[in-house]
Structures are given as structure tokens and as C-alpha cells.
Design a protein around this motif. Structure first.
Motif, PDB file in Angstrom:
ATOM      1  N   TRP A 262       0.833  -1.136   0.059  1.00  0.00           N
ATOM      2  CA  TRP A 262      -0.136   0.025  -0.110  1.00  0.00           C
ATOM      3  C   TRP A 262       0.849   1.206  -0.152  1.00  0.00           C
ATOM      4  N   LYS A 263       0.260   2.162  -0.472  1.00  0.00           N
ATOM      5  CA  LYS A 263       1.011   3.691  -0.521  1.00  0.00           C
ATOM      6  C   LYS A 263       0.192   4.606   0.392  1.00  0.00           C
ATOM      7  N   ILE A 264       0.807   5.038   1.361  1.00  0.00           N
ATOM      8  CA  ILE A 264       0.349   5.624   2.461  1.00  0.00           C
ATOM      9  C   ILE A 264       1.007   7.057   2.683  1.00  0.00           C
ATOM     10  N   ASP A 292       6.901  -1.326   8.332  1.00  0.00           N
ATOM     11  CA  ASP A 292       7.448  -2.815   9.006  1.00  0.00           C
ATOM     12  C   ASP A 292       6.357  -3.845   8.553  1.00  0.00           C
ATOM     13  N   LEU A 293       5.189  -3.354   8.132  1.00  0.00           N
ATOM     14  CA  LEU A 293       4.164  -4.427   7.807  1.00  0.00           C
ATOM     15  C   LEU A 293       4.279  -4.373   6.096  1.00  0.00           C
ATOM     16  N   GLY A 294       5.079  -3.520   5.481  1.00  0.00           N
ATOM     17  CA  GLY A 294       5.272  -3.915   3.954  1.00  0.00           C
ATOM     18  C   GLY A 294       4.591  -2.665   3.412  1.00  0.00           C
ATOM     19  N   ALA A 295       4.049  -1.791   3.619  1.00  0.00           N
ATOM     20  CA  ALA A 295       3.549  -0.598   3.009  1.00  0.00           C
ATOM     21  C   ALA A 295       4.673   0.458   2.996  1.00  0.00           C
ATOM     22  N   HIS A 296       4.479   1.489   1.958  1.00  0.00           N
ATOM     23  CA  HIS A 296       5.317   2.203   1.418  1.00  0.00           C
ATOM     24  C   HIS A 296       4.783   3.777   2.315  1.00  0.00           C
ATOM     25  N   VAL A 297       5.353   4.085   3.106  1.00  0.00           N
ATOM     26  CA  VAL A 297       4.967   5.584   3.912  1.00  0.00           C
ATOM     27  C   VAL A 297       5.839   6.746   3.444  1.00  0.00           C
ATOM     28  N   GLU A 298       5.093   7.801   3.229  1.00  0.00           N
ATOM     29  CA  GLU A 298       5.971   9.065   2.522  1.00  0.00           C
ATOM     30  C   GLU A 298       5.369  10.238   3.343  1.00  0.00           C
ATOM     31  N   GLU A 299       6.181  11.124   3.886  1.00  0.00           N
ATOM     32  CA  GLU A 299       5.717  12.195   4.293  1.00  0.00           C
ATOM     33  C   GLU A 299       5.235  13.287   2.913  1.00  0.00           C
ATOM     34  N   VAL A 300       3.976  13.773   3.271  1.00  0.00           N
ATOM     35  CA  VAL A 300       3.421  14.660   2.179  1.00  0.00           C
ATOM     36  C   VAL A 300       3.113  16.011   2.504  1.00  0.00           C
ATOM     37  N   GLY A 301       3.264  16.789   1.627  1.00  0.00           N
ATOM     38  CA  GLY A 301       3.207  18.290   1.834  1.00  0.00           C
ATOM     39  C   GLY A 301       1.911  18.691   2.322  1.00  0.00           C
ATOM     40  N   PRO A 302       1.834  20.065   2.523  1.00  0.00           N
ATOM     41  CA  PRO A 302       0.359  20.643   3.166  1.00  0.00           C
ATOM     42  C   PRO A 302      -0.834  20.277   2.302  1.00  0.00           C
ATOM     43  N   MET A 303      -1.844  19.621   3.153  1.00  0.00           N
ATOM     44  CA  MET A 303      -2.920  19.297   2.653  1.00  0.00           C
ATOM     45  C   MET A 303      -3.953  20.319   2.339  1.00  0.00           C
ATOM     46  N   PHE A 304      -3.943  21.276   3.205  1.00  0.00           N
ATOM     47  CA  PHE A 304      -5.194  22.343   3.114  1.00  0.00           C
ATOM     48  C   PHE A 304      -4.729  23.270   4.114  1.00  0.00           C
ATOM     49  N   GLY A 305      -5.501  24.697   3.808  1.00  0.00           N
ATOM     50  CA  GLY A 305      -5.225  25.363   4.947  1.00  0.00           C
ATOM     51  C   GLY A 305      -6.199  25.330   6.071  1.00  0.00           C
ATOM     52  N   ASP A 375      -3.610   5.198  -0.861  1.00  0.00           N
ATOM     53  CA  ASP A 375      -4.658   4.290   0.015  1.00  0.00           C
ATOM     54  C   ASP A 375      -5.058   4.808   1.335  1.00  0.00           C
ATOM     55  N   LEU A 376      -4.021   5.577   2.097  1.00  0.00           N
ATOM     56  CA  LEU A 376      -4.443   5.977   3.361  1.00  0.00           C
ATOM     57  C   LEU A 376      -3.871   7.484   3.603  1.00  0.00           C
ATOM     58  N   LEU A 377      -4.286   8.180   4.583  1.00  0.00           N
ATOM     59  CA  LEU A 377      -3.540   9.434   5.002  1.00  0.00           C
ATOM     60  C   LEU A 377      -3.481   9.222   6.415  1.00  0.00           C
ATOM     61  N   LEU A 378      -2.262   9.311   7.114  1.00  0.00           N
ATOM     62  CA  LEU A 378      -2.049   9.134   8.504  1.00  0.00           C
ATOM     63  C   LEU A 378      -1.726  10.563   9.117  1.00  0.00           C
ATOM     64  N   ALA A 379      -2.213  10.703  10.262  1.00  0.00           N
ATOM     65  CA  ALA A 379      -1.955  11.926  10.906  1.00  0.00           C
ATOM     66  C   ALA A 379      -2.533  11.878  12.449  1.00  0.00           C
ATOM     67  N   PRO A 380      -1.795  12.796  13.358  1.00  0.00           N
ATOM     68  CA  PRO A 380      -2.519  12.779  14.670  1.00  0.00           C
ATOM     69  C   PRO A 380      -3.891  12.815  14.704  1.00  0.00           C
ATOM     70  N   VAL A 381      -4.366  12.676  15.676  1.00  0.00           N
ATOM     71  CA  VAL A 381      -6.013  12.946  15.929  1.00  0.00           C
ATOM     72  C   VAL A 381      -6.220  13.922  16.686  1.00  0.00           C
ATOM     73  N   THR A 382      -5.422  14.409  17.532  1.00  0.00           N
ATOM     74  CA  THR A 382      -5.405  15.745  18.286  1.00  0.00           C
ATOM     75  C   THR A 382      -3.942  16.284  18.593  1.00  0.00           C
ATOM     76  N   PRO A 383      -4.041  17.562  18.533  1.00  0.00           N
ATOM     77  CA  PRO A 383      -2.516  18.241  18.775  1.00  0.00           C
ATOM     78  C   PRO A 383      -2.066  17.944  20.418  1.00  0.00           C
ATOM     79  N   THR A 384      -3.076  17.529  21.246  1.00  0.00           N
ATOM     80  CA  THR A 384      -2.388  17.199  22.447  1.00  0.00           C
ATOM     81  C   THR A 384      -2.922  15.985  23.103  1.00  0.00           C
TER      82      THR A 384
END
Length: 473
Positions: A262-264, A292-305, A375-384
């Protein structure tokens, strides 16, 4: 407090014991009622317990299992309903003095689905007034506390549900999510919290403010329970014209297929959110598990303002609609923070609303196009992590748009599925959540990713810090 044999079992585990005749729904319900009663003075997670009704329902479930005719695998397993949601014969108070004890004339669609499956309703869980914030305290029911540390909030607005689940009262509890209200309390209490696609679980009544951004769901301790609960509740209802068509799908099938190949994408700030350094570190480390589970994870640029400029009119304008329905003599009894927003919302115009809906359409289109490549976007759920219970929501110290729900609200506006999974603990011993976001209507994909992450994370229940916090209770 003393533990019973049922406190930390999942609904799936209890279901197997029931099927083998090794336990009775009566024993399960009695144990969970006892634990709920013992913890209530400390957590304040319940609006009320329906002891007599739950015990009667348990006897009926016991009879069905003895006859080999359970209504579902979860027949006889207890849950609760959040007190923004109707149960026929029970009042729906929304944590507000602006409501009364009038019993609901009929049940919400999600309540009907649980009852049709034979699930037993222990009672109703707490919510902030009209579900307005990501903390759980209200003028009517007081402050709900986090079983990880009673000085902290379990999040909101499904905070009663998260506190009950994380304290081992019962396996999962109903919640709903109009801006993060499943994912945020799940993150603050170390739970699994899926906000399904908008319309996946029908809404009835569907005429309340925010009805077009709210998804129903559960707060659970396992992904399998979450998938099984979705099986019980998903599907259209003629009373909700926005509910999605039926799918011939069992959400437990394919859960363990993994994410190899998967591309994440990973975004720690979505382009504008400033999370605490500890949160960023924990979420980044959690995201690496997918590699570790075999996916490709890459940091992406800004999504929206930033969201506030475009979407505050929807939020405060909807609360103003509620405000107009409340008698003037009751205004002084409202949560001051909520009342301030309601009064501000009175100035919102139809043009303001129209601009917000135009921006919402653009956001949904942009994210749907982004998912053509990921396939997916990963992010925090909350800032704190979970803030102290005395925190004033939407204050200068804790603004909604930058500290409350900046990571979660986008998926309510777009309707796409998103979940919280435990990412680890801060140095203060409080949980942090990893958000897993899927493409529009890709609920099965999100569940598959949740299960893959769960299998690699090593996160199990009961958690030692919760046991320690509840030891003296």
C-alpha cells in the motif's frame, strides 16, 4: 476495586463463551452493572443505569441462547447509548437544562439496530451540552473523568462512552462523531474509534443541526469488535434519505489481509496544525509500523489551509438554530462557552453559509483526488493528549480550531472514513491517537489497516496505568 471475569473481555470473546454455553447473559449483565455502579461516583460517565430493564433483557437473551436462537453473535452483550441519541421510553437530555424528562417516542436508527441484534442497553452515557465540544462536562450532568487519570478529560463529545470502555465496564459503547467526537475520546483513552463513512450507519432522527456531518459508531478496545458492530448497524434506512445503499459485505472478512504494497501518506500538521512535540514523535513512530508491515509510507506536503475562516459559519450557525429553539428564561443555564457561540452564530447570514458549503465541496473534491494516489492518510488525532478536566474549551488557552478538533473535522466535512488507534503514551502517562484516514466510502480499507496496525502495536487491555488509577476505587 475488585474485578470480575468479564471486565476486559472483548465482545467477540464474550460471544464465543455465550455460543459454547459457558457464560450466561444474566451473569455478564450483573457483573457489568455492578462495575458501572461502583465506578460512576468516580468517572461520572453515565446519565443513568437501567438496572431493571437490563436484567430483564438479559433473561430474555439467556432464553434465546438456550434455545439456540440468538438474534446475533452479540445477543446478550451490554452497551450504552450516548445521550444525544434517542431510546424509546427514555429522555434525551443532551446534558442540558434546556431539555426535560419527556420520554422519546421512538428510538434512533442505531439504537434500533443494537436492539434488533439482542444487545442490552445498560443506560445512557454522558455528553457535553448538545455535544458541542471535545471535552465532556455539562451543566446538567457535571464532569466526566478519564480512567487513565481522573484529573484529566476523556475527550468528547462521546466522553462517557470512552470512559466506560477504557474502564472495563463493557466491551464497547455507542458514540457519534460530528467533528471528532468518536476519534478524539478514543485517542484520549487509548481506544479504537472508527468514524464510518457518512451515511454508512443511518441517522434517524436526521433533522437536527449537524445531521449532515455526523456519523454513528462505537468506541471499542479491539478492531474485531468495531468491525462486528459495523456489521450490526450498517445499511440503509428509509427514514434517512442520505444513508448509503446496502452492501453485501461482512466487515470481518479480510481484516487480516494486511497492508503490504500500500501507498500511505503521512502528514503531521496537515499544512497548518501545530501539535505538541511529544504527539508528533509518537504519531511518527506509530506510522513507521506500517513500513514494517510492508507498506510504503512517505511524508506529504501541506494538505489544506486552516479551517476556521471557511467553516466556522457552519458550526456557530447550526448552534444558533438550536439557540432560537430554547426559551429565553433558560439561556442563563446554558454552558457559558456554548451560549457565547450560539449568540455569535445569530449573525451568520445565508451568504456565509453558502460560502462555507462551497469551501466544503472543494475540500471533499481535493481529498478525493488526493486519494487516487494514496490508499491512506495518516495524521495525529489531536494536537495534545487529554487536557485537564478544568480546561475551558474554545478559550484562548484551548481554541477549538487549533487545539480542539483541527485534525478530525476535515473528515466530517468530506464524509470519508477515519479512525483513531493508540499511538503510545506521553511522559505523563496519557494516551495519544494515530488517525487513519481512508478514501471516500473505503470503510473496509480503513478497518483492514486498523487491524494490521493493531497486530503490530502490542497494545493490549487491561492497561497497567488504568488498573493503577482505578485501584483505590
Amino acid at each position: 476495586m475488585s474485578d470480575s471475569a468479564f471486565d476486559w473481555l472483548s465482545a467477540a470473546e464474550l460471544s464465543k463463551l455465550l455460543a459454547r454455553g459457558e457464560v450466561s447473559p444474566v451473569d455478564i449483565v450483573d457483573a457489568m452493572l455492578k462495575r458501572a455502579s461502583t465506578l460512576q461516583p468516580h468517572l461520572n460517565a453515565l446519565v443513568f443505569l437501567d438496572t431493571d430493564g437490563a436484567q430483564a433483557a438479559a433473561k430474555a437473551a439467556e432464553s434465546r441462547w438456550h434455545k439456540g436462537q440468538p438474534l446475533s453473535p452479540f445477543d446478550g452483550i451490554p452497551t450504552t447509548i450516548k445521550d444525544t441519541t434517542n431510546v424509546k421510553g427514555w429522555p434525551t437530555r443532551y446534558g442540558s437544562h434546556a431539555t426535560d424528562e419527556t420520554p422519546a417516542k421512538d428510538s434512533a436508527a442505531v439504537t434500533d439496530r443494537f436492539l434488533a441484534a439482542g444487545m442490552i442497553l445498560l443506560g445512557k452515557s454522558t455528553t457535553p451540552e448538545f455535544g458541542w465540544k471535545a471535552l465532556t462536562d455539562s451543566p446538567l450532568q457535571g464532569t466526566t473523568r478519564n480512567p487513565w487519570n481522573l484529573a484529566y478529560s476523556p475527550g468528547g463529545s462521546s466522553g462517557g462512552a470512552s470512559a466506560l470502555t477504557a474502564a472495563g465496564v463493557n466491551p464497547f459503547n455507542h458514540g457519534n462523531d460530528g467533528g471528532g467526537s468518536i476519534r478524539i475520546p478514543a485517542a484520549h483513552t487509548g481506544l479504537v474509534g472508527l468514524k464510518p463513512s457518512y451515511g454508512r450507519i443511518p441517522q434517524y432522527p436526521a433533522d437536527a443541526p449537524f445531521a449532515d456531518v455526523i456519523s454513528q459508531g462505537v468506541l471499542a478496545r479491539s478492531v474485531l469488535d468495531t468491525a462486528m458492530a459495523l456489521n450490526l448497524t450498517a445499511g440503509p434506512d428509509p427514514r434517512d434519505w442520505r444513508s448509503l445503499p446496502a452492501e453485501a459485505r461482512d466487515y470481518t472478512i479480510g481484516l487480516d489481509a494486511g497492508v503490504r504494497g500500500w501507498k500511505i501518506g503521512l502528514s503531521l500538521d496537515l499544512g497548518h496544525v501545530k501539535a505538541d512535540p511529544e504527539v508528533r514523535e509518537l504519531v511518527a513512530a506509530a506510522a513507521r509500523r506500517f513500513e514494517d508491515l510492508g507498506a510504503h509510507v512517505e511524508e506529504v506536503g501541506p494538505m489544506f489551509g486552516p479551517l476556521q475562516e471557511h467553516f466556522e459559519p457552519l458550526w456557530i450557525g447550526s448552534f444558533a438554530t438550536r439557540f432560537r429553539q430554547i426559551p429565553t428564561q433558560l439561556h442563563a443555564k446554558l454552558d457559558p462557552g456554548l451560549r457565547a457561540l450560539m449568540e455569535k452564530g445569530l449573525a451568520i447570514t445565508l451568504a456565509d453559509y453558502a460560502k462555507a458549503f462551497e469551501a466544503r465541496s472543494k475540500l471533499a473534491r481535493d481529498l478525493a483526488l488526493w486519494h487516487r494516489n494514496y490508499d491512506l492518510l495518516l495524521a495525529p488525532v489531536t494536537p495534545t493528549a487529554g487536557p485537564p478536566v478544568e480546561t475551558l474549551y474554545n478559550s484562548d488557552a484551548f481554541p477549538r480550531w487549533t487545539r480542539g478538533a483541527p485534525y478530525t473535522l476535515p473528515c466530517n466535512l468530506t464524509g470519508q472514513p477515519a479512525a483513531s488507534m493508540p499511538a503510545g503514551l506521553t511522559k505523563a502517562g496519557l494516551p495519544v491517537g494515530l488517525q487513519i484516514i481512508g478514501a471516500p466510502r473505503a470503510d473496509a480499507t480503513v478497518l483492514q489497516a486498523m487491524r494490521a496496525y493493531e497486530s503490530a502495536s502490542g497494545w493490549t487491555w487491561p492497561q497497567p496505568r488504568v488498573l493503577e488509577a482505578l485501584k483505590a476505587v
